[in-house]
Design a protein around this motif. Structure first.
Motif, PDB file in Angstrom:
ATOM      1  N   GLN A 111       0.847  -1.191   0.000  1.00  0.00           N
ATOM      2  CA  GLN A 111       0.000   0.000   0.000  1.00  0.00           C
ATOM      3  C   GLN A 111       0.886   1.246   0.000  1.00  0.00           C
ATOM      4  O   GLN A 111       2.085   1.168   0.294  1.00  0.00           O
ATOM      5  N   ARG A 146      -7.649  -3.511  -0.289  1.00  0.00           N
ATOM      6  CA  ARG A 146      -6.571  -2.666   0.220  1.00  0.00           C
ATOM      7  C   ARG A 146      -5.326  -2.817  -0.647  1.00  0.00           C
ATOM      8  O   ARG A 146      -4.788  -3.904  -0.791  1.00  0.00           O
ATOM      9  N   ASP A 202      -2.671   0.888   6.126  1.00  0.00           N
ATOM     10  CA  ASP A 202      -3.375   0.596   7.379  1.00  0.00           C
ATOM     11  C   ASP A 202      -2.720  -0.537   8.156  1.00  0.00           C
ATOM     12  O   ASP A 202      -3.242  -0.991   9.167  1.00  0.00           O
TER      13      ASP A 202
END
Length: 665
Positions: free
Chosen positions: A342, A378, A348
């Protein structure tokens, strides 16, 4: 010791030398060919292949006729000439661009199909024999389902009407049928015959279940794809005695014959820390449980072996906690993943942050160039090929591992890597097939396993040589479980940080889901029959022992019966509430697993007609376990209890999980 299962293994190990010289006139060729029907000797009888349709039948040594597969659905077109080979025959289906070989190998009928174009073929079509009585499916640990069982034919169990990816959704690349008999005691309820179907080319292979005339049948299909590297398809057929775990015994012998069966003893010899798995329960820890004081509390309770795992959040186990755990005789390891990337500014999870431009440069790319979206929407899935190409110079994975174990951890849990979810990557400079993805994952897991006690998620058998343990292959996940987990109000979310409700909140399973996953009359140890003694297998981490209160007794009995550890989640309050129960269960389990954890499972039996009493044997009698899942005593063994006898024991060791003392404090 003599058992039906040992005889099955012995039959599977029969050399293909038994299959030569029967065509007469001194020929060294195998089998006979009459009017397009190829007859080949196999262990336990003779198999016949119809070269016009790929229908397969067999005649057992006692004269029983068996249907192993109906013809290919949709037809294949006229076959080309059949050419004899030293161990069978080969032919083609020109209209479909298919080349076929059929031969005897190690007592099995092995049929291989190669395609010269991308296409799909549905075959073998199984379960159509009128004598078919039960189907064995390696969903999680394993299921044995009477083919006319109303629950499974209704689809409520998530089977009838479903299609599963053999390489991703099944714990082993196989299925099987028992022929004849009912659901009585011993073996497969009186079944005298059975068939094992092995699909070593599991990538691109699926298995569809349908209810026809009130009975379950299973049809395989294979997608031949040059880009995915799946232009070859192989199916091995073996005749068995109908034992409910015979297909898994056949697969274990297949792995051994092909040098693909790992050994926990050898893994311990290479890295003695692997030996700490024997006798250990597993737990993910939070809050106080991941501190030195929490470890001291566990040890004071009498727990002498544990595997402790923790996430890579803001408060991982520190060096003092790891040191305390190792001094207590425990294994300690972080949870990590090499699969997700990510944007580092918005990630996250710490495990999704990578240096430089790993994200997005290493994202798996679809054919249209877009990134393969990561789990839960994600980021993206990261290419194992991109990492392997970069690793010699950039050391992204080695640096991550070094950082994650800087606290002294001696174990590692690498999420996703050993599962069946693999990718084809079109990304420029890191293109790969799905088979290539597996090879890359195996390579990096092998590097990790050299110095760490390595585990991964729901270990597929192709990874059994490098892993010491897995979390997930013990759980026969039904589709309804994922739906339940998405209901955060019921299941719980990822909060509070020190005790996330998705781990700690007790949940009642809906009745159909509980039946599909945990009704003991359908459960059989296929995975343990195949791989016990190679690695240690446990249930999924989000299904801790205390997560499903109504299933606790059943799950404890299954764990003792299968000689597999229970998986827990712990924080300070749960140590207070449930610590004594954990300690009592581990105290019972530890000597059994230390004695038999590196042995193979040699026998599984139902001892009563309703399948409520079951027995396993490990090694050459090193351990015998009898579990009573019913509510009536069986030869003095109360319902809800288990007796285990180690070689040399004068009396069996008894555990009644529901009666384990759990005082607070």
């Amino acid at each position: 010791m003599t058992s039906k299962l040992i005889r099955v293994i012995a039959a599977s190990l029969a050399l293909s030398a038994t299959a030569v010289g029967i065509s007469g006139c001194g020929s060294a060729q195998a089998g006979t060919l009459e009017g397009g029907r190829l007859m080949l000797p196999v262990a336990g009888g003779t198999a016949t292949v119809d070269t016009a349709t790929l229908g397969v039948s067999a005649r057992a040594d006692d004269g029983t006729q068996l249907v192993l597969s109906e013809a290919v659905g949709g037809g294949l077109g006229a076959p080309g000439p059949v050419t004899r080979t030293a161990d069978g025959a080969r032919w083609t289906y020109p209209a479909k661009g298919l080349s076929v070989t059929a031969r005897t190998e190690q007592g099995r009928l092995r049929i291989g199909i190669r395609a010269d174009r991308d296409q799909s073929v549905s075959w073998p079509v199984t379960g159509t024999d009128r004598a078919a009585s039960a189907v064995q499916v390696p969903r999680g640990e394993g299921l044995d389902i009477p083919v006319r069982d109303a629950f499974w034919n209704s689809g409520r169990g998530g089977l009838a009407g479903s299609t599963v990816d053999v390489g991703a959704d099944l714990a082993l690349p196989l299925w099987g049928y028992a022929m004849g008999g009912g659901s009585g005691a011993s073996g497969s309820g009186g079944a005298r015959h059975g068939v094992s179907y092995l699909t070593p080319t599991d990538l691109g292979t699926s298995l569809a279940f349908a209810s026809r005339g009130g009975a379950l049948r299973a049809t395989a299909a294979h997608d031949f794809s040059a880009g995915d590297g799946t232009r070859d398809y192989q199916v091995s057929f073996a005749l068995t005695d109908g034992d409910p775990v015979a297909p898994a015994a056949d697969y274990r012998s297949y792995l051994a014959q092909h040098g693909q069966l790992g050994s926990l003893r050898k893994k311990i010899a290479k890295n003695p820390a692997n030996g700490k798995l024997l006798g250990a329960f597993h737990a993910y820890v939070w809050g106080e449980a991941r501190t030195a004081a929490g470890v001291a509390r566990l040890r004071k309770l009498g727990v002498d072996r544990m595997w402790l795992g923790y996430d890579a959040g803001p408060d991982p186990m520190d060096a003092a906690a790891v040191r305390a755990a190792k001094q207590a005789g425990y294994l300690v390891g972080p949870y990590d993943s090499f699969a997700n990337g990510q944007d580092p500014k918005a990630a996250d999870s710490p495990t999704s942050k990578w240096p430089g431009t790993v994200y997005p440069d290493f994202c798996v790319r679809k054919a249209d160039g877009t990134a393969e979206t990561g789990f839960g929407g994600r980021g993206c899935y990261l290419s194992s090929r991109a990492f392997e190409k970069a690793e010699p110079g950039s050391h992204y994975l080695a640096d991550r591992t070094r950082e994650m174990t800087a606290n002294g951890a001696d174990s590692y849990f690498l999420d996703v890597d050993a599962t069946g979810e693999v990718f084809r990557d079109h990304g420029a400079g890191h293109e790969m097939t799905k088979a290539g993805d597996r090879e890359n994952r195996l390579a990096r897991m092998a590097r990790l396993a050299k110095g760490l006690v390595l585990g991964s998620e729901a270990a597929q058998p192709w990874a059994n040589g490098v892993l010491a343990f897995d979390h997930g292959s013990g759980t026969p996940v039904a589709d309804g479980l994922w739906k339940l987990e998405r209901d955060k109000e019921t299941w719980g979310g990822y909060y509070p940080q020190n005790a996330p409700k998705n781990f700690f909140k007790p949940v009642p399973l809906p009745a159909d889901l509980a039946t599909a996953m945990y009704d003991p009359k359908y459960r059989v140890p296929l995975y343990e029959t195949a791989l016990h003694g190679s690695l240690v297998n446990a249930e999924r981490w989000e299904l801790s022992y205390d997560k499903l209160p109504a299933q606790k007794t059943t799950r404890a009995l299954l764990a003792m019966l299968y000689n597999t550890p229970l998986n827990f989640v712990l924080d300070g309050p749960s140590l207070t509430k449930n610590g004594a129960e954990l300690a009592a269960l581990q105290k019972y389990f530890a000597p059994l697993h230390r004695a038999a954890g590196a042995e193979r499972m040699t026998s599984f039996q139902w001892l009563t007609g309703d399948r409520s009493v079951q027995r396993t044997v490990f090694g050459d009698g090193v351990l015998t376990v009898t579990a009573n899942f019913g509510d009536r005593a069986y030869h003095g063994l109360p319902g809800g209890c288990v007796d285990a006898r180690l070689r040399g024991d004068a009396q069996p060791r008894r555990l009644c999980p529901a009666q384990v003392d759990t005082p607070a404090g």
